[in-house]
Design a protein around this motif. Structure first.
Motif, PDB file in Angstrom:
ATOM      1  N   TYR A  19      64.112 -11.230 -82.211  1.00 41.95           N
ATOM      2  CA  TYR A  19      64.114 -12.794 -82.037  1.00 41.95           C
ATOM      3  C   TYR A  19      64.311 -13.116 -83.194  1.00 41.95           C
ATOM      4  O   TYR A  19      65.128 -13.619 -84.554  1.00 41.95           O
ATOM      5  CB  TYR A  19      63.860 -13.668 -80.635  1.00 41.95           C
ATOM      6  CG  TYR A  19      64.646 -15.368 -80.810  1.00 41.95           C
ATOM      7  CD1 TYR A  19      65.387 -15.234 -80.157  1.00 41.95           C
ATOM      8  CD2 TYR A  19      63.414 -16.060 -81.406  1.00 41.95           C
ATOM      9  CE1 TYR A  19      65.965 -17.010 -80.328  1.00 41.95           C
ATOM     10  CE2 TYR A  19      64.194 -17.484 -81.433  1.00 41.95           C
ATOM     11  CZ  TYR A  19      65.341 -17.491 -81.138  1.00 41.95           C
ATOM     12  OH  TYR A  19      65.581 -19.305 -80.751  1.00 41.95           O
ATOM     13  N   GLN A  23      66.855 -14.125 -86.590  1.00 48.03           N
ATOM     14  CA  GLN A  23      66.287 -14.954 -87.199  1.00 48.03           C
ATOM     15  C   GLN A  23      66.550 -15.179 -88.557  1.00 48.03           C
ATOM     16  O   GLN A  23      67.453 -15.471 -89.536  1.00 48.03           O
ATOM     17  CB  GLN A  23      64.807 -15.925 -86.911  1.00 48.03           C
ATOM     18  CG  GLN A  23      65.360 -16.936 -85.569  1.00 48.03           C
ATOM     19  CD  GLN A  23      64.554 -18.075 -84.727  1.00 48.03           C
ATOM     20  OE1 GLN A  23      63.169 -17.213 -85.205  1.00 48.03           O
ATOM     21  NE2 GLN A  23      65.212 -19.086 -85.360  1.00 48.03           N
ATOM     22  N   GLY A  35      75.763 -19.360 -82.562  1.00 46.50           N
ATOM     23  CA  GLY A  35      74.934 -19.067 -81.481  1.00 46.50           C
ATOM     24  C   GLY A  35      73.127 -17.596 -81.566  1.00 46.50           C
ATOM     25  O   GLY A  35      73.971 -17.145 -81.842  1.00 46.50           O
ATOM     26  N   LEU A  36      71.994 -18.720 -81.248  1.00 47.08           N
ATOM     27  CA  LEU A  36      71.475 -17.633 -81.357  1.00 47.08           C
ATOM     28  C   LEU A  36      69.934 -18.589 -79.818  1.00 47.08           C
ATOM     29  O   LEU A  36      69.812 -20.014 -79.770  1.00 47.08           O
ATOM     30  CB  LEU A  36      70.396 -17.689 -82.327  1.00 47.08           C
ATOM     31  CG  LEU A  36      69.241 -16.545 -82.068  1.00 47.08           C
ATOM     32  CD1 LEU A  36      69.841 -15.237 -82.016  1.00 47.08           C
ATOM     33  CD2 LEU A  36      68.353 -16.412 -83.385  1.00 47.08           C
ATOM     34  N   ALA A  37      69.638 -17.330 -78.401  1.00 49.08           N
ATOM     35  CA  ALA A  37      68.744 -17.975 -77.783  1.00 49.08           C
ATOM     36  C   ALA A  37      68.392 -17.166 -76.930  1.00 49.08           C
ATOM     37  O   ALA A  37      68.550 -15.363 -77.572  1.00 49.08           O
ATOM     38  CB  ALA A  37      69.680 -18.930 -76.568  1.00 49.08           C
ATOM     39  N   VAL A  49      65.652 -20.518 -71.242  1.00 56.18           N
ATOM     40  CA  VAL A  49      66.266 -20.541 -72.682  1.00 56.18           C
ATOM     41  C   VAL A  49      65.676 -21.098 -73.608  1.00 56.18           C
ATOM     42  O   VAL A  49      64.987 -22.532 -73.355  1.00 56.18           O
ATOM     43  CB  VAL A  49      67.307 -21.450 -72.019  1.00 56.18           C
ATOM     44  CG1 VAL A  49      68.414 -21.033 -73.504  1.00 56.18           C
ATOM     45  CG2 VAL A  49      68.135 -20.350 -70.809  1.00 56.18           C
ATOM     46  N   ASP A  50      65.723 -20.575 -74.691  1.00 57.66           N
ATOM     47  CA  ASP A  50      64.560 -20.896 -76.138  1.00 57.66           C
ATOM     48  C   ASP A  50      65.830 -20.848 -76.930  1.00 57.66           C
ATOM     49  O   ASP A  50      66.406 -19.992 -77.454  1.00 57.66           O
ATOM     50  CB  ASP A  50      63.828 -20.523 -76.458  1.00 57.66           C
ATOM     51  CG  ASP A  50      62.793 -21.867 -76.868  1.00 57.66           C
ATOM     52  OD1 ASP A  50      62.831 -22.182 -77.518  1.00 57.66           O
ATOM     53  OD2 ASP A  50      62.829 -19.901 -78.138  1.00 57.66           O
ATOM     54  N   THR A  51      66.128 -21.770 -77.157  1.00 59.80           N
ATOM     55  CA  THR A  51      66.468 -21.207 -78.653  1.00 59.80           C
ATOM     56  C   THR A  51      66.810 -22.409 -79.928  1.00 59.80           C
ATOM     57  O   THR A  51      65.559 -23.130 -79.815  1.00 59.80           O
ATOM     58  CB  THR A  51      68.821 -22.287 -78.326  1.00 59.80           C
ATOM     59  OG1 THR A  51      67.932 -23.590 -78.365  1.00 59.80           O
ATOM     60  CG2 THR A  51      69.279 -21.587 -77.025  1.00 59.80           C
ATOM     61  N   SER A  53      66.386 -24.889 -82.900  1.00 58.24           N
ATOM     62  CA  SER A  53      66.323 -25.747 -83.240  1.00 58.24           C
ATOM     63  C   SER A  53      67.748 -26.606 -83.642  1.00 58.24           C
ATOM     64  O   SER A  53      68.223 -27.426 -83.283  1.00 58.24           O
ATOM     65  CB  SER A  53      65.322 -26.923 -83.520  1.00 58.24           C
ATOM     66  OG  SER A  53      65.247 -26.457 -84.910  1.00 58.24           O
ATOM     67  N   TRP A  66      79.873 -22.213 -78.220  1.00 59.07           N
ATOM     68  CA  TRP A  66      79.000 -21.667 -77.747  1.00 59.07           C
ATOM     69  C   TRP A  66      78.223 -21.688 -77.169  1.00 59.07           C
ATOM     70  O   TRP A  66      77.610 -20.841 -75.353  1.00 59.07           O
ATOM     71  CB  TRP A  66      77.995 -21.441 -79.497  1.00 59.07           C
ATOM     72  CG  TRP A  66      75.715 -20.841 -78.795  1.00 59.07           C
ATOM     73  CD1 TRP A  66      75.027 -21.974 -78.837  1.00 59.07           C
ATOM     74  CD2 TRP A  66      75.686 -19.905 -78.481  1.00 59.07           C
ATOM     75  NE1 TRP A  66      74.193 -21.392 -78.200  1.00 59.07           N
ATOM     76  CE2 TRP A  66      74.455 -19.731 -78.355  1.00 59.07           C
ATOM     77  CE3 TRP A  66      76.153 -18.547 -78.452  1.00 59.07           C
ATOM     78  CZ2 TRP A  66      73.429 -18.697 -77.861  1.00 59.07           C
ATOM     79  CZ3 TRP A  66      75.754 -17.370 -78.319  1.00 59.07           C
ATOM     80  CH2 TRP A  66      73.798 -17.526 -77.760  1.00 59.07           C
ATOM     81  N   PHE A  70      78.102 -19.408 -73.288  1.00 59.66           N
ATOM     82  CA  PHE A  70      76.463 -19.281 -73.161  1.00 59.66           C
ATOM     83  C   PHE A  70      76.103 -20.197 -71.712  1.00 59.66           C
ATOM     84  O   PHE A  70      75.516 -19.654 -70.255  1.00 59.66           O
ATOM     85  CB  PHE A  70      75.442 -20.253 -73.958  1.00 59.66           C
ATOM     86  CG  PHE A  70      74.051 -20.006 -73.765  1.00 59.66           C
ATOM     87  CD1 PHE A  70      73.341 -18.277 -74.331  1.00 59.66           C
ATOM     88  CD2 PHE A  70      73.016 -20.423 -72.514  1.00 59.66           C
ATOM     89  CE1 PHE A  70      72.106 -17.774 -73.770  1.00 59.66           C
ATOM     90  CE2 PHE A  70      71.831 -20.151 -72.639  1.00 59.66           C
ATOM     91  CZ  PHE A  70      71.183 -18.971 -73.072  1.00 59.66           C
TER      92      PHE A  70
END
Length: 163
Positions: A19, A23, A35-37, A49-51, A53, A66, A70
């Motif tokens: 992850y 980034q 989008g990224l999670a 779920v963590d995304t 900010s 997204w 998702f």
């Protein structure tokens, strides 16, 4: 065209490292994220779920698309973007766009208790550099695409469902 990539890992630490790499790939312009999670499933089967900010360069329309994609992939309650008949219509549109029932089932099967997945939606990706950077982490990769026409149609359908 956007790429939707889900990479499943049995080790949450490896997923966290992957992850962070995604980034960094965004900062290095290897990938342009919509989008990224990171999605983890605890021992009791509860989804977390963590995304990040903020993802630089994501428009409100891309962000809404997204969030909907998702939510439908992971059936995360509380997103509240669509309801009732609109949900059926949106599922129908998604099914024609590459995010069909088979893909959703593969994603669900990937997320067993104790597993973690990195979920990426990217409008641009430099495949060779991305693959080289992610290769050390291994994992199970699922990938599908949304072409520009599908994205436009989904965004319009989403806008109609929200009004």
């Amino acid at each position: 065209m956007s790429e939707l990539i889900v990479i499943g890992y049995d080790d949450p630490k490896v997923a966290d490292d992957a992850y962070a790499t995604v980034q960094n790939l965004q900062k290095d312009y290897v990938v342009n994220l919509n989008g990224l999670a990171i999605v983890s499933v605890d021992a009791e089967g509860k989804t977390h779920v963590d995304t990040p900010s903020k993802i630089v360069g994501v428009s409100a329309a891309s962000g809404a698309l997204w969030g909907t994609v998702f939510g439908l992939l992971f059936l995360v309650p509380g997103l509240g973007l669509v309801a009732g008949a609109a949900m059926g219509g949106l599922l129908g549109k998604l099914g024609k766009s590459g995010i069909d029932e088979q893909f959703r089932n593969q994603v669900q099967a990937l997320l067993k208790p104790g597993s973690t997945a990195v979920v990426i939606m990217a409008s641009k990706i430099t495949e060779d550099k991305f693959a080289a950077a992610m290769q050390p982490y291994g994992g199970t990769l699922l990938k599908t695409s949304l072409n520009d026409e599908d994205e436009k149609e989904l965004a319009e359908h989403l806008a109609g469902a929200q009004s």
